[in-house]
Design an enzyme around this catalytic site. Structure first.
Site, PDB file in Angstrom:
ATOM      1  N   ASN A 117       5.609  38.249  54.781  1.00 22.06           N
ATOM      2  CA  ASN A 117       4.559  39.109  54.383  1.00 22.06           C
ATOM      3  C   ASN A 117       5.026  40.627  54.907  1.00 22.06           C
ATOM      4  OD1 ASN A 117       2.139  37.642  53.390  1.00 22.06           O
ATOM      5  ND2 ASN A 117       2.400  36.602  55.528  1.00 22.06           N
ATOM      6  N   TYR A 153       9.469  33.466  52.268  1.00 21.82           N
ATOM      7  CA  TYR A 153       8.365  34.121  52.142  1.00 21.82           C
ATOM      8  C   TYR A 153       7.937  34.826  53.487  1.00 21.82           C
ATOM      9  CZ  TYR A 153       3.853  34.964  50.062  1.00 21.82           C
ATOM     10  OH  TYR A 153       2.466  35.637  49.513  1.00 21.82           O
ATOM     11  N   SER A 175      -2.814  36.798  48.758  1.00 17.66           N
ATOM     12  CA  SER A 175      -1.513  37.217  48.820  1.00 17.66           C
ATOM     13  C   SER A 175      -1.473  37.895  47.041  1.00 17.66           C
ATOM     14  CB  SER A 175      -0.418  36.282  49.003  1.00 17.66           C
ATOM     15  OG  SER A 175      -0.238  36.383  50.304  1.00 17.66           O
ATOM     16  N   ARG A 196       5.103  34.367  40.698  1.00 17.99           N
ATOM     17  CA  ARG A 196       5.798  33.128  40.705  1.00 17.99           C
ATOM     18  C   ARG A 196       5.982  32.670  39.338  1.00 17.99           C
ATOM     19  NH1 ARG A 196       6.095  31.449  46.126  1.00 17.99           N
ATOM     20  NH2 ARG A 196       6.094  29.409  45.642  1.00 17.99           N
ATOM     21  N   GLY A 242      -3.271  32.973  46.745  1.00 25.33           N
ATOM     22  CA  GLY A 242      -3.487  33.639  48.170  1.00 25.33           C
ATOM     23  C   GLY A 242      -4.539  33.481  48.744  1.00 25.33           C
TER      24      GLY A 242
END
Length: 395
Positions: free
Chosen positions: A203, A201, A95, A325, A342
């Site tokens: 994807n 969250y 990620s 973040r 990730g």
């Protein structure tokens, strides 16, 4: 302070559950010697060796701070062989791909080709998106779109998505998904919430962002990535592989433990088709390239200051900005930290920096044959390295 930053990290990493649950196992190996000319940092070497002891197959770590640059590795490059992980080997960054994808979208915003608060449907008319969903909501995970890799609700309810773990994924690990297919799959499911009313969250947001980049530019995502980010920054070891299963160049192998008919199995998953996660997590890079990218991004080489500020402004519920973040770690731990973590099956990545780039950390974590709880091991790695690099605390 160590306890406080650990609890803050624990609260902020819920969105990296993908990375946590995909990691599995490890094998213990000895560490590589320190690179010539770099500072002597035995505490860093000991930290990554302890992570191998705890359950990882291999670890690569790169640190930049007031003492200079340090790189090291521990563990094994491949099970059953004596070689160590390369200190600048290539790996799947999971990620952390989202930071690249968000940067591409924001570059189009800077050029006036995309409106950050315009309906995403204006750029993706073929998908009949809810017109309340803006481009900003895609990048901030506030669109409410169903997560095509599955939804996990606070009450324990799970709504499955496409296979991404277990024997079902193993059997499909070379299957190719098209980005448009993933978005349509998600749109066929009920949304998590009304656009802009909450945070979750997903994807799918970054698959939609990829399609937006391609629609607006008229060029493939990988080509735009190369033209706008990789080539200008000289990131020669970074690639968006599409459906290609190989990791070319030096790299460590990664493994996956799963159950089949009640029996535990172990397979090498270094080769896998990452199209199931697409631009939400498919990229391959190195610790050196990740550091160069993050330094270029935070240093203003890729985005104008106002957009970079918005990228770094966190949602109050999640700590997630636009592809980044934000962690308020306290004055003794560098103050504000910008990061993303990730993973894909078999490997995980940590990427952290202070806003001014004076302290940075990049790490690759590959799984081996250990039966250790992957969630606990990943959490331990994150807390140990952040506490050590940014707080100066051994844990």
């Amino acid at each position: 302070m160590t306890h406080n930053i650990n609890s803050r990290i624990s609260r902020r990493v819920g969105a990296t559950a993908l990375a946590v649950t995909l990691l599995a196992g490890a094998a213990v190996g000895s560490a590589l010697p320190a690179a010539a000319g770099q500072p002597h940092r035995p505490e860093l070497q000991q930290a990554i060796e302890s992570l191998v002891d705890a359950g990882f197959g291999g670890v690569q770590l790169r640190v930049h701070d007031q003492r200079g640059d340090w790189v090291g590795s521990a563990g094994l490059r491949k099970l059953g062989e004596p070689g160590k992980p390369p200190t600048n080997g290539r790996f799947r960054i999971g990620s952390n791909t989202k930071v690249f994808t968000a940067t591409l979208v924001l570059q189009l915003v800077a050029e006036g080709k995309v409106g950050l608060d315009s309906p995403a449907a204006d750029y993706l008319p073929q998908f009949a998106l809810d017109r309340r969903i803006t481009v900003r909501m895609l990048l901030a995970h506030t669109s409410g779109l169903f997560n095509h890799t599955g939804e996990y609700y606070p009450d324990g309810t799970v709504v499955p998505g496409i296979p991404w773990q277990g024997k079902e994924w193993v059997d499909l690990r070379f299957h190719t998904y098209q980005p448009a297919e993933l978005l349509r799959y998600a749109l066929a499911k009920p949304p998590r919430f009304a656009p802009g009313t909450d945070w979750n969250y997903a994807n799918t947001n970054y698959v939609a962002a990829r399609l937006l980049v391609e629609q607006v530019t008229g060029r493939p995502f990988a080509e735009e990535l190369q033209r706008r980010i990789l080539r200008p920054l000289g990131l020669r070891d970074t690639v968006s592989p599409g459906a290609a299963p190989e990791i070319t160049g030096p790299h460590a192998h990664s493994y996956y433990r799963y159950q089949d008919a009640g029996q535990w199995q172990l397979i090498d998953v270094t080769r896998q088709n990452p199209s199931w996660i697409s631009s939400a997590g498919d990229m391959i890079s190195t610790t050196r390239d990740l550091r160069t990218f993050f330094a270029g991004l935070l240093g203003g080489r890729l985005l104008p200051a106002p957009l970079l500020t918005q990228m770094r402004t966190p949602h109050p519920k999640s700590g997630f900005g636009l592809g980044l973040r934000v962690l308020e770690a306290g004055p003794s731990c560098g103050g504000t930290l910008l990061y993303h973590n990730g993973g894909v099956i078999g490997s995980g990545t940590l990427l952290y920096s202070t806003p001014d780039g004076s302290r940075t950390m990049e790490a690759s974590l590959t799984a081996g044959d250990s039966a250790a709880d992957p969630s606990a091991v990943f959490q331990q790695a994150q807390e140990k390295l952040v506490n050590l690099v940014f707080c100066g605390k051994l844990s």
